[in-house]
Design an enzyme around this catalytic site. Structure first.
Site, PDB file in Angstrom:
ATOM      1  N   GLU A 184       0.840  -1.206   0.000  1.00 49.37           N
ATOM      2  CA  GLU A 184       0.000   0.000   0.000  1.00 49.37           C
ATOM      3  C   GLU A 184       0.875   1.257   0.000  1.00 49.37           C
ATOM      4  OE1 GLU A 184      -2.813  -0.927  -1.042  1.00 49.37           O
ATOM      5  OE2 GLU A 184      -4.181  -0.237   0.520  1.00 49.37           O
ATOM      6  N   THR A 238      -5.928   7.024  -5.679  1.00 46.33           N
ATOM      7  CA  THR A 238      -5.826   7.300  -4.237  1.00 46.33           C
ATOM      8  C   THR A 238      -4.798   8.398  -3.950  1.00 46.33           C
ATOM      9  OG1 THR A 238      -6.514   5.053  -3.757  1.00 46.33           O
ATOM     10  CG2 THR A 238      -5.409   6.219  -1.991  1.00 46.33           C
TER      11      THR A 238
HETATM   12  N1  HSE Z   1      -7.922   5.791   3.886  1.00 51.70           N
HETATM   13  C1  HSE Z   1      -7.536   5.734   2.507  1.00 51.70           C
HETATM   14  C2  HSE Z   1      -7.891   7.062   1.861  1.00 51.70           C
HETATM   15  C3  HSE Z   1      -8.252   4.612   1.825  1.00 51.70           C
HETATM   16  O1  HSE Z   1      -9.022   7.491   2.030  1.00 51.70           O
HETATM   17  O2  HSE Z   1      -7.034   7.653   1.199  1.00 51.70           O
HETATM   18  C4  HSE Z   1      -7.942   4.498   0.370  1.00 51.70           C
HETATM   19  O3  HSE Z   1      -8.645   3.390  -0.147  1.00 51.70           O
END
Ligand code: HSE
Length: 367
Positions: A184, A238
């Site tokens: 990640e 993201t």
């Molecule tokens: N917490 C992360 C974000 C999750 O919102 O950037 C991404 O899937």
């Protein structure tokens, strides 16, 4: 007991060319005590207990409104599958990605160092000190990329679980989350609210990252909970959606979001779907920055609430919208209103699924 700490240290050879299909790594001792690394007894290298393992990891909804980077849950019926095989053609201690199928296989690298499944698999091999066995990995992408459903996390979780199963399940859930977090970190950012629920199933609270502390939040088995997931044809990477967030927030918003996150946790534990929806809808920090970047999202939320949803927000970093309800037929009706709102207010086609909680998390499946 003698222990050593291991870090991912690709050998120089592994960086030759961006598409080099095999990753090599070596173990590096360190006395620095990095709290997110794993200490293992290195005297014994486990042997494979089988020559082939297939694992499934479910999709996830991260943030759940006010729980940015610390709350997430797994949803049933969608996910990625990773198969690993002992491969005498692969040099001992190395891993090769043999094939990628399903969603957008051409967009994913077969270089294990640049592939979510590959990175997590390497981490697990490193944690286990695997030096004598070479592995081939095959990835079936059931989840679209950049959808807000934890696509990269599901690949990493399935790979971590598959490799751990192959060597006798020696690693803990926390170890598997740490291994998947490496992936990640490389692709989207250091957050465990997708990988932890994908591995553990159900709802998970990440209490801290250093050290990693995970709290499983049990949603009562007898209660009905449906997630209406509506995904528009739109990309919301993201990294970009994280870059849109404020670096500082005011005290009033801090107090509000904390109280809503607390209420959400209480609602999950009580099985109170109305309370869960109310808290899910309440984020005043992240959603207001991201929603304007997803065409139609504000109207989609309104449409979901008007159609009877208990709450609605952005799933993860988006663009998927998630609403919650306690019965399936109403879920499907809400989905139609949300699809229509994406079309009329965002000019985006969208598709919907109405899914339940996945309570199992990543697991081995039969071939
Ligand atoms: N917490 C992360 C974000 C999750 O919102 O950037 C991404 O899937």
């Amino acid at each position: 007991m003698a222990t050593a700490t291991y870090f991912l240290c690709p050998s120089p050879a592994s960086f030759k060319g961006s598409e080099m299909p095999i990753a090599r790594f070596r173990c590096c001792s360190s006395g620095s005590g990095n709290s997110n690394s794993v200490s293992l007894n290195t005297r014994t290298e486990p042997r494979p207990v089988t020559t082939f393992v297939k694992a499934f990891a479910p999709a996830t909804v991260a943030n759940l409104g006010p729980g940015f980077d610390f709350l997430g849950c797994a949803v049933d019926g969608m996910g990625d599958i990773v198969s690993v095989r002992v491969d005498p053609q692969v040099h001992p201690g190395e891993i090769r990605i043999s094939d990628i199928t399903g969603h957008a296989p051409d967009k994913l690298s077969k270089n294990p160092l640049w592939n979510c499944a590959g990175i997590a698999a390497i981490e697990v091999m490193k944690m286990l000190s695997i030096r004598s066995v070479g592995l081939s990995l095959s990835l079936q992408k059931g989840l679209p990329l950049g959808s807000g459903l934890g696509s990269s996390a599901a690949s990493a979780a399935a790979a971590a679980v598959a490799v751990n199963e192959m060597f006798g399940k020696r690693l803990s859930v926390e170890d598997l989350v740490v291994a998947s977090l490496k992936s990640e970190e490389k692709v989207s950012g250091y957050h465990a609210d997708n990988v932890a629920p994908s591995i553990m199933g159900g709802f998970v609270l990440i209490q801290s990252y250093e050290p990693l502390q995970l709290i499983e939040l049990k949603f009562p088995a007898e209660k009905e909970l449906y997630f209406v997931l509506v995904s528009p044809e739109f990309e919301a990477p993201t990294k970009k959606m994280r870059a849109a967030l404020p670096s500082e927030i005011g005290m009033a918003h801090h107090v509000w979001n904390c109280s809503q996150a607390g209420a959400l946790v209480a609602a999950v534990l009580k099985g109170d779907v109305v309370g869960l929806g109310k808290a899910l809808s309440s984020d005043k920090i992240v959603e207001p920055r991201r929603a304007p970047l997803i065409p139609g999202m504000e109207a989609v939320k309104k449409a979901a609430l008007q159609a009877g949803a208990f709450g609605c927000t952005i799933s993860g970093a988006g663009p998927t919208a998630v609403a919650v309800i306690d019965d399936e037929p109403t879920g499907h009706a809400i989905a139609q209103h949300m699809i229509q709102a994406f079309l009329s207010h965002g000019n985006l086609k969208a598709s919907a699924k109405v899914l339940q909680l996945d309570r199992l998390g990543a697991r081995r499946i039969l071939d």
